[in-house]
Design an enzyme around this catalytic site. Structure first.
Site, mmCIF file in Angstrom:
data_model
loop_
_atom_site.group_PDB
_atom_site.id
_atom_site.type_symbol
_atom_site.label_atom_id
_atom_site.label_comp_id
_atom_site.label_asym_id
_atom_site.label_seq_id
_atom_site.Cartn_x
_atom_site.Cartn_y
_atom_site.Cartn_z
ATOM 1 N N HIS A 1 0.830 -1.205 0.000
ATOM 2 C CA HIS A 1 0.000 0.000 0.000
ATOM 3 C C HIS A 1 0.865 1.256 0.000
ATOM 4 O O HIS A 1 0.626 2.200 -0.762
ATOM 5 C CB HIS A 1 -0.935 -0.019 1.221
ATOM 6 N N CYS B 1 35.163 2.129 -25.113
ATOM 7 C CA CYS B 1 34.558 2.325 -23.791
ATOM 8 C C CYS B 1 35.491 3.212 -22.978
ATOM 9 O O CYS B 1 36.645 2.840 -22.756
ATOM 10 C CB CYS B 1 34.381 0.990 -23.068
#
Length: 798
Positions: free
Chosen positions: A418, A749
């Site tokens: 909830h 990279c």
């Protein structure tokens, strides 16, 4: 023929278009029962007490005028008399009589459902304005479990009517523009699934955090499902990949064991029909669903979403007596389906501290404020606008309170609790499942809550500094040179996949091993030979669920890589096989027994040389088996593999043969294997390397180090480390040219293309295919690539 009256309608007679008759929840149950049962989806039978019955109840008791009069007195601005008005409305409903016509209809439908057996039913409220795609009434009205016998069913129906005037329900209708007397209540009476002896949980057909649409997220815990819905337990978590479901493949890509501290079961005595009991140590250490059961539920959820044509929020239950699985509820997912991801807001802590406690992060924001410990509605008076609510769990009664908060922190609960759902609907961060927030924090304490550091959320003492940055993806230019990610944390993959990108140019396997697996692979291969008692004890604790210790490594690694492969599918994800140095491997649990002590680990037993060597070959076999599962069983053929620090052509061939022996054959099932170009030998013999590998990824850090003869970890000569050095750039130019001539892809990279526009321009001029960036450098990198391409525009004209 199933029973049908103006006041009771069997699920088999209902469709999703019957919301006005029986409310959203019951209409959806009827739709699934009648339309999806032929597809093999099991939905427990039941019937709906109609909205017409509720209206008859009001009419025969002369309640409409009385209720309207009381509601007209409500202070709609400040809600100062909400509790008084709500209580008076509930008293009116509670003291009214149930009309005989309704009682007879329920009696007849219940008898038909029970067929002479003493069964338990769930009695659930279903408002006629409930579960709309734009507003979920979930949790606003009451439901009752394990109800047996006609008298108790009638009482539960009456209590559902009363709950239409809960304070929270009255406020919810005001907030969402519903007229009180226009909303009617239907009640669903559904055969209970004996999940008190089995398990239950919630599924979303979309990732509830990122809104990523290609996965189904499923939670599970022992006992009745209310604990998962309410957030009273930290459940098991599973991810399934939708395209794999569609292809009939293995779809389960990730599992995470939850604490499952307690379970809700039927009460054998007393006034309450259900009760919570502690789970056993074995239950806490065991997944509450088997892999096959997760796959079945995943398929059902996928079919339900296909049927409704929108993301769904689904509740399921497993009967512990028969072993059968059931879907017990489905409603539209309300948070993400309305949103188009046109950008993000990024948060970054500028000051670091040791967290007081941590849990699951909901959202990705950072906020700070005053702690308000809330144990019940009795604490409402001390809550101020802008406080951070800290609680054991939250419940729907608190919805008005939660709107005052800037953040929610709970001891218990998972991503479908909830508290999590309300936080998403309110657009505020939350940290759930901390375990100890209410004991570690105190009223009035100033804290900083960060959900911007990955899967976990952290609570820090005091007001730390952070920065916020809004990014509009529509402003990011497109480039010909592919901009890709360098990633290490699979838990962030769904989030980063929303960014402009062309896939993952480098997924660092060693980070997954050190952060998620933590154990040296050879210590798992040779577990029974470990000399260290402490290492054996630590490994036993981590791998308690795995009699075969090697399976632990394979499963964890394959699931981590699969999360990234799923996030970016069908874009390519290049996974670099492990590239620890021996001193780094030794830091893993059990690692010291298997690692040499080297004077210079940077140039020693690392990369390709480990993979075929007897000291590590079997550990490399576990890496290969994990990648085989990802590609061949899960179907992620977008995964490519990369070999680091491959010194010679002969070594490259030995590694490829070793991989073939372990089930990873280059070319089979489209497998491409790249090599890192990070050694001068890779550059000088690039043409020869291109004959045995499918592509190159330039590791600029190691190439700079080895071209200039600099230890990049040395602080004394650090200023000489320069990727812009002409010798390094010559090496880069050579390898890019050789790769292009050989028809092989080549990427780089590294940090330099985002830091230095001139370096990005150099790479673009050389015709590099892709450049990979860390997430924090991607957008700057794209900008630099774009500027470089604009300068070279004439060269691109065909």
């Amino acid at each position: 023929m199933p029973h049908m009256t103006p006041f009771c309608i069997s699920f088999s007679q209902l469709r999703n278009t019957d919301v006005a008759l029986v409310g959203g929840k019951n209409a959806s149950l009827g739709e699934m029962y009648s339309q999806l049962s032929p597809l093999g989806i099991a939905v427990p039978d039941g019937f709906a007490v109609t909205a017409a019955a509720y209206r008859l109840f009001l009419k025969e008791n002369d309640l409409e005028e009385a209720l309207s009069k009381v509601l007209s007195e409500l202070d709609r601005v400040h809600l100062s008399n909400l509790s008084t008005v709500g209580q008076r409305c509930r008293q009116l409903i509670a003291s009214a009589k149930m009309p005989q016509a309704i009682a007879q209809a329920v009696s007849q439908s219940l008898a038909e459902l029970c067929q002479g057996q003493a069964i338990s039913v769930a009695v659930r409220s279903s408002a006629t304005a409930e579960d709309l795609p734009t507003a979920s009434f979930a949790g606003q009205h009451d439901s009752f479990l394990n109800i047996q016998g006609y008298d108790k069913v009638m009482l539960a129906i009456h209590r559902c009517y009363v709950s239409l005037f809960n304070d929270r329900a009255i406020k919810y209708r005001l907030d969402n523009g519903f007229e009180h007397m226009q909303v009617a209540l239907s009640v669903g009476v559904q055969r209970m699934v004996r999940s008190d002896k089995g398990s239950a949980g919630v599924a979303f057909t979309i990732d509830p955090e990122s809104g990523f649409e290609n996965v189904i997220y499923l939670t599970a815990a022992w006992g009745l499902g209310e604990n998962v819905v309410q957030g009273a337990v930290n459940p098991d978590e599973f991810y399934l990949f939708k395209p794999s479901i569609a292809q009939g493949r293995k779809a389960l890509i990730h599992r995470k064991l939850g604490a499952k501290e307690n379970k809700m079961i039927y009460a054998s005595e007393g006034d309450k029909p259900v009760m919570n009991v502690l789970t056993t140590p074995l239950e806490r250490q065991t997944f509450s669903l088997s892999n096959d059961e997760v796959e079945t539920l995943g398929k059902w959820c996928y079919l339900i979403e296909q049927h409704y044509g929108m993301p769904m929020d689904i509740e399921w239950a497993k009967d512990g007596i028969t072993g059968e699985l059931f879907i017990v509820q489905a409603r539209p997912e309300t948070v993400h389906r309305q949103k188009q991801p046109i950008g993000v807001k990024e948060y970054k802590l500028l000051s670091k501290a040791t967290p007081i406690c941590k849990g699951k992060a909901i959202g990705n924001a950072i906020t700070a404020g005053r702690v308000c410990i809330v144990r019940s509605l009795a604490d409402a008076g001390k809550l101020q606008q802008g406080d951070i609510i800290v609680a054991d769990i939250t419940n729907p009664d608190w919805n008005a309170l939660l709107r005052k908060a800037i953040c929610i922190v709970t001891n218990k609960g998972g991503r479908t609790s909830h508290a999590s759902i309300v936080a998403r609907e309110l657009g505020i961060p939350a940290v759930v499942g901390t375990g100890d927030a209410t004991s570690k924090l105190h009223d009035g304490q100033l804290i900083t809550v960060s959900c911007a550091e990955g899967d976990e959320g952290y609570i820090y003492n005091g007001m730390l500094e952070w920065e916020e940055k809004s990014i509009d993806f529509r402003q990011i230019p497109q480039t010909r040179t592919q901009a890709m990610f360098i990633l290490a944390d699979p838990q962030r993959a769904f989030h980063f996949a929303r960014y402009p990108n062309q896939g993952v140019g480098l997924l660092r396997m060693e980070f997954i091993i050190s952060n998620s697996i933590r154990i040296h692979p050879m210590a798992l291969v040779k577990f029974n030979e470990l000399a260290s008692f402490n290492d054996r004890k630590a490994i036993e604790a981590i791998t308690a669920q795995y009699p075969d210790k090697k399976k632990y490594f394979v499963e964890k690694l394959s699931e981590a890589v699969a999360m990234v492969a799923a996030a970016f599918y069908p874009k390519e994800v290049i996974v670099r096989m492990s590239d620890f140095k021996s001193n780094e491997y030794a830091q893993l649990i059990g690692g010291k027994m298997f690692e040499p002590v080297e004077e210079n680990p940077m140039l020693g037993f690392r990369g390709a040389s480990r993979y075929y060597h007897e000291r590590y070959r079997e550990g490399f076999g576990l890496e290969c088996e994990a990648m085989r599962i990802v590609r061949d069983e899960m179907g992620f053929t977008n995964v490519k593999l990369m070999i680091p620090f491959c010194r010679t052509i002969q070594e490259g061939k030995r590694v490829l043969e070793t991989m073939r022996q372990f089930g990873l054959e280059r070319g089979k099932n489209g497998l491409e294997i790249y090599v890192m170009a990070e050694l001068p030998s890779n550059v000088i013999l690039a043409h020869e390397f291109a004959q045995i590998f499918d592509g190159f990824s330039i590791g600029s850090n190691d190439l700079t180090q080895l071209t200039l003869g600099i230890d990049r970890d040395s602080a004394i000569i650090n200023e000489l480390f320069d990727e812009n050095n002409q010798a390094v750039k010559t090496m880069l130019s050579m390898v890019i040219k050789a790769a292009k001539n050989a028809g092989r892809k080549v990427g780089l990279c590294g940090q330099a293309p985002s830091d230095y526009p001139a370096f990005a321009q150099f790479l673009v001029e050389q015709g590099i295919d892709s450049i990979s960036f860390t997430p924090d450098a991607l957008l700057k990198g794209i900008e630099n690539i774009y500027i470089a391409e604009q300068k070279l525009q004439p060269a691109y004209v065909e």
